[in-house]
Write an enzyme that holds these catalytic residues in place. Structure first.
Site, PDB file in Angstrom:
ATOM      1  N   THR A 110      44.787  38.036  61.088  1.00 31.28           N
ATOM      2  CA  THR A 110      45.626  36.925  60.628  1.00 31.28           C
ATOM      3  C   THR A 110      45.457  36.648  59.139  1.00 31.28           C
ATOM      4  O   THR A 110      44.355  36.699  58.616  1.00 31.28           O
ATOM      5  CB  THR A 110      45.228  35.658  61.415  1.00 31.28           C
ATOM      6  OG1 THR A 110      45.341  35.946  62.795  1.00 31.28           O
ATOM      7  CG2 THR A 110      46.115  34.488  61.067  1.00 31.28           C
ATOM      8  N   GLY A 149      36.990  34.586  62.904  1.00 27.61           N
ATOM      9  CA  GLY A 149      35.702  34.018  63.281  1.00 27.61           C
ATOM     10  C   GLY A 149      34.560  34.904  62.815  1.00 27.61           C
ATOM     11  O   GLY A 149      34.724  36.117  62.664  1.00 27.61           O
ATOM     12  N   GLU A 393      45.950  33.673  70.087  1.00 27.82           N
ATOM     13  CA  GLU A 393      46.414  34.799  70.922  1.00 27.82           C
ATOM     14  C   GLU A 393      47.910  34.694  71.223  1.00 27.82           C
ATOM     15  O   GLU A 393      48.367  35.054  72.308  1.00 27.82           O
ATOM     16  CB  GLU A 393      45.615  34.894  72.234  1.00 27.82           C
ATOM     17  CG  GLU A 393      44.122  35.060  72.094  1.00 27.82           C
ATOM     18  CD  GLU A 393      43.736  36.295  71.299  1.00 27.82           C
ATOM     19  OE1 GLU A 393      44.521  37.268  71.262  1.00 27.82           O
ATOM     20  OE2 GLU A 393      42.651  36.283  70.687  1.00 27.82           O
TER      21      GLU A 393
END
Lengths: 631, 631
Positions: A110, A149, A393
């Site tokens: 992303t 993350g 997601e």
């Protein structure tokens, strides 16, 4: 046979102070992050000591025990991605390093300006034939990697997705292994700007990061090359199927449902229902003791449908896993036919389950009044976390529209007499008619309500298809016509998923015929789930006339009756979810019902009462000291 | 004429560093509390310096500027309560002390075990004739005061509500002024246990507190005694009307709506709509640039109805204030006839407005995808704060049922030919029939949709009344019958409030006939608000047959057309809410649309990037150093 490791694991984890979540509600972002990394590192050690499996059921139990509050989960995705997309040489080099935590990986897909639409990613990787390297760049601010993350503060490496350019030609998005921090002192590598994206609504334990690249070079061997390769002279070669990537996304959407989405709803139900069986307010009859709030019809109407939903989704999860496993076997036999169906189901159900569970947790929170609003109730953190599942997601609206596209195709195929997948054969059974129910008890017959759901789903799908065709025939372009139908298409996709969920609940209950006691109560929950769906979506059911207003009166009567029936079993039904007090971490939801005592204990442990008052000396004392001289 | 103080105030507040909210998203509970007290103390000084009014429009502007992020607001409620309920002597003694901040007050009503049901409060105040004192006690843990703002860490005094006992007889709940902390060193007074209730979902700046009393004595003069008194010999005397208390609650429910409930929805709309006009994702047509997400029908369907709702509630707020002011004039003339209507309206509209605004803010948050989830977007804090409005000042379900009780009474009165208040005269016009609309443009006629809303509300109210009567006639007790109808009664109350809101929007638009441009766009918003309500509550409208499925197709078509029409004016319509960038405090919502730059700047300012990594030295370095020796 999974009972023994479960018990052992839960006990070993819950009794270990490193894994305690006792002070979680009082911790800052920094403290949550530090505790989560500590847990991750300690956990890896413990898993080895205990001989647990990192990929088996033990890890699932551990994850449940820790409520997912552990760092380096993206490191696992980093490992899995290399295993799936890497060549044998790449696997041999990187997997042992990562498995031993000698490097820490993250997964950087992303970007600040690009989420769902992967083709739009702007990071570039240009092949330099002279040095046999890829040169990675972030050409503008919207191309910065954003959200990955474990990347903000922890990772040494990252799997970076970038547009591949060779000799000026773009070959689309490919993954590259990139070192982002020094192994010696953890400082960013040359050309790398990396950091944490700052505070979020939850996930304080995760160091979601940003990454900006300026002429960062990686050797040719760092592009994952199981399915494609850039050869030394710049020739681009692709082999194998690209569809396997598709399957990975599908599997992740199904994999997150039990732990990240359904479990939080089960926890919220447990907390809210136990609390409502203890909390008293106002009187149902004058002269009596104040009534338990769970005895009010309005409270039952809030909570019991959420309980039924938790069970419905527990069962649909099993259905989806079976569907997925069958598909996986097909794929291993080089048969990719089931991929469109799997993609449509994983998209629609991820969207529906996350949407209903999020709204269910919110209902539970609000049903606990003021005390639900205290972090000590456990409900705010469940809510602020689960709401992210509506976005990650795949954003839910986008996902529903994927499902709708599949349904429209199937509906058109069915109309043309072509074969369609078994899960959607109902689309070819359009038979307008009237519901034969005459009494409220008729609506406790699954046959009756299943037929109503089926009619409703078919009608929404067929009318969307008709509108779409009509627009195209009247000269609107295909893309614009699709856009003009999306509000109705989304509704159609939801109706389909809702119908399948009810149908699967009915079938699950039927299979329980050797356990009469359980079957009876599950039947009540199934009926409640189905009738609540009709009661709250009355318009969709009334629209085509299969159900009439008189039927709706029967549905309403049956539905309200069921609330009073299930109320009796509500507490055992949440006890059956089997959460320990430590795991629930809720002053309102503990097994012993000592809610006020626990709220008070929690307040006393709060740093606001453990530390001095930071405002008194500076701001309040000067005001109040004037008083003394005058009073 | 309020423009000048507004500008001056906003500028003076926003340019003052004490009032800056720039770092708010990075602050801990302690830091937020300290900053809020600092602001409160400084603000009082500033108000005096500038000659602003503490009760006039200036304070409203200041409150808006500070987004309510200031301490000692309950001190204001303490002052107001003494002014309303205190005798002349009490007012003369306490008001000057409080106004000068020489004491700091709070308002202690809610207990750990008792919120909405005030009659159930358990704190006791026993009159001791010998010493002429009241002895206050917290008889058990559920009787602890819990939640009062400004009490946990700041207040020196509190207005404590307790059951009054004289000579063993209970006279119900009364308010007592109690000193809880030393004016010398701020330590708790003897017999007082007081502290902060710990972390909450928001309101970190407020020190919501707990209070436990053990034989705390206050002089007889400390019971507020404008309307009742305990005389030295223990004789209890009451004079004046108790109903005035009733009116205070009513006024608070209406007073919170603009600042605490409607404003956050306006902010959320501003942020989400501006962002959606900047953010691009996927392509609407192949070969083109990626499309602005506000051009997708599904995004319009999420956001534009929220925009229309914000305007609808802005206008209903004016309606409620006028209703309230008329009622207040009546009461000053000793006419209490309008109290039941005012109570019903303030209850139902507080519930409906807070419910719709909360869900609207959540929709805006989710419509911004991942970036909405970052605190820097401003949306999480709007959401976690507004959700509390569904609970405080009366839990919404309880409030809707208050409204329902009033509606049922009026309906029965109307059926019996008795007079009913003007706002509900529509209840006497039950005329079953069919909607005459034939074309989608017919649903842009307010007359058409107003009639549909009216029919729907009447039908829900009359059928609830019928069910109630039927149950009572068949032998169910009145209380049990009421409980069995509450799900439907709540729905009826919602339908009534929804109808009145649409009606008021229509009437407001009609009055704009001297401003044609504004009237036109407001008419679009009014139509959208009305048709969105029909589209999303289709069942309630289809049920009684006034609208048919064919009508629903027309409604849907008109509704979807309107989305595309209003989309063009969406940005100017949020600009008109007139929030400064500082006030919005949102990386996504700023006027210049530089969203990515602002997110990046925000991340860099985050303490996670300003401070060292707390986990590296302890947990990560030991792992990674193994790597160096091996690589």
């Amino acid at each position: 046979e999974q009972t023994i490791p479960h018990c052992l694991t839960v006990e070993a984890i819950e009794s270990d102070p490193v894994f305690s979540q006792e002070n979680q509600y009082f911790q800052s972002q920094n403290e949550r992050y530090e505790a989560a990394v500590r847990r991750a590192v300690y956990l890896q050690k413990k898993i080895r000591e205990m001989g647990w499996s990192e990929t088996g059921p033990e890890f699932q139990y551990i994850y449940r025990c820790l409520s997912g509050d552990v760092a380096l989960l993206l490191h696992r995705v980093f490992i899995r991605s290399i295993s799936v997309l890497g060549s044998d040489e790449q696997i041999a080099k990187w997997i042992p390093l990562a498995t031993d935590y000698r490097i820490i990986g993250s997964y950087a897909q992303t970007e600040l300006g690009h989420g769902t639409y992967l083709q739009g990613l702007e990071t570039t990787a240009v092949f330099d034939t002279a040095t046999q390297e890829f040169i990675l760049n972030t050409p503008k601010i919207s191309a910065m990697k954003w959200w990955p993350g474990d990347m903000g503060r922890s990772a040494t490496h990252s799997l970076v997705f970038a547009q591949l350019y060779v000799h000026g030609k773009c070959y689309g998005v490919h993954p590259f292994i990139l070192q982002i921090r020094s192994l010696q002192d953890h400082s960013p590598c040359p050309g790398v700007t990396v950091g944490d994206i700052g505070p979020k609504m939850n996930f304080q334990h995760t160091d979601n990061g940003f990454l900006r690249l300026q002429n960062v070079r990686v050797p040719r061997e760092n592009m994952l090359s199981k399915f494609c390769e850039v050869q030394p002279d710049g020739t681009y070669v692709r082999w194998g199927s690209q569809k396997i990537n598709y399957f990975t996304m599908t599997s992740v959407r199904i994999a997150i449902l039990p732990g990240e989405v359904i479990l939080p709803l089960m926890k919220a139900c447990t907390i809210a229902i136990r609390y409502s069986a203890v909390r008293r307010q106002s009187k149902l009859k004058p002269g009596e003791q104040e009534a338990k709030i769970l005895d009010y019809q309005t409270q039952q109407q809030k909570l019991l449908p959420q309980l039924a939903t938790a069970y419905a989704f527990h069962f649909i999860n099993t259905y989806l896993h079976e569907l997925f496993n069958r598909g996986y076997q097909d794929i291993q036999g080089k048969n990719f036919d089931s991929l469109p169906e799997l993609h449509a189901f994983s998209s629609g159900f991820k969207a529906m389950v996350s949407q209903h569970c999020t709204s269910g947790v919110e209902i539970c929170l609000r049903a606990c009044g003021g005390h639900g609003y205290s972090l000590l109730s456990g409900l705010p953190s469940l809510y602020t976390r689960i709401i992210a599942s509506c976005i990650y997601e795949g954003e839910n609206t986008v996902l529903f529209l994927q499902t709708a596209r599949f349904l429209i195709k199937c509906f058109m195929a069915a109309s043309a007499g072509q074969p369609i997948p078994p899960s959607v054969t109902y689309l070819s059974s359009v038979k307008p008619g009237k519901c034969p129910a005459k009494d409220k008890s008729d609506f406790l017959s699954p046959e009756t309500y299943l037929k109503a759901y089926e009619q409703m789903a078919i009608r929404l799908i067929s009318s969307s298809a008709a509108k779409l065709q009509h627009l195209i025939q009247s000269g609107v372009t295909k893309y614009e016509a699709w856009n003009q139908c999306t509000v109705q298409l989304e509704r159609a996709a939801k109706a389909h998923c809702h119908y399948i969920t009810v149908k699967n609940f009915v079938e699950t209950v039927e299979k329980l015929d050797n356990k009469a006691g359980i079957q009876k109560i599950m039947k009540h929950l199934c009926d409640l789930f189905a009738l609540h769906g009709i009661f709250t979506n009355m318009g969709d059911f009334l629209y085509d006339g299969y159900l009439t207003a008189a039927h709706m009166d029967l549905v309403t009567a049956s539905y309200l009756d069921l609330l009073a029936v299930i109320r009796k079993d509500a507490v055992p039904l949440v006890d059956a979810f089997d959460f320990t007090d430590k795991n629930l971490n809720s002053a309102l939801g503990s097994y012993d019902g000592q809610v006020y005592q626990r709220l008070y204990e929690g307040a006393r442990r709060s740093p606001t009462n453990q530390q001095g008052n930071p405002a008194y000396g500076k701001y309040l004392k000067p005001l109040l000291q004037n008083t003394l001289s005058k009073l």
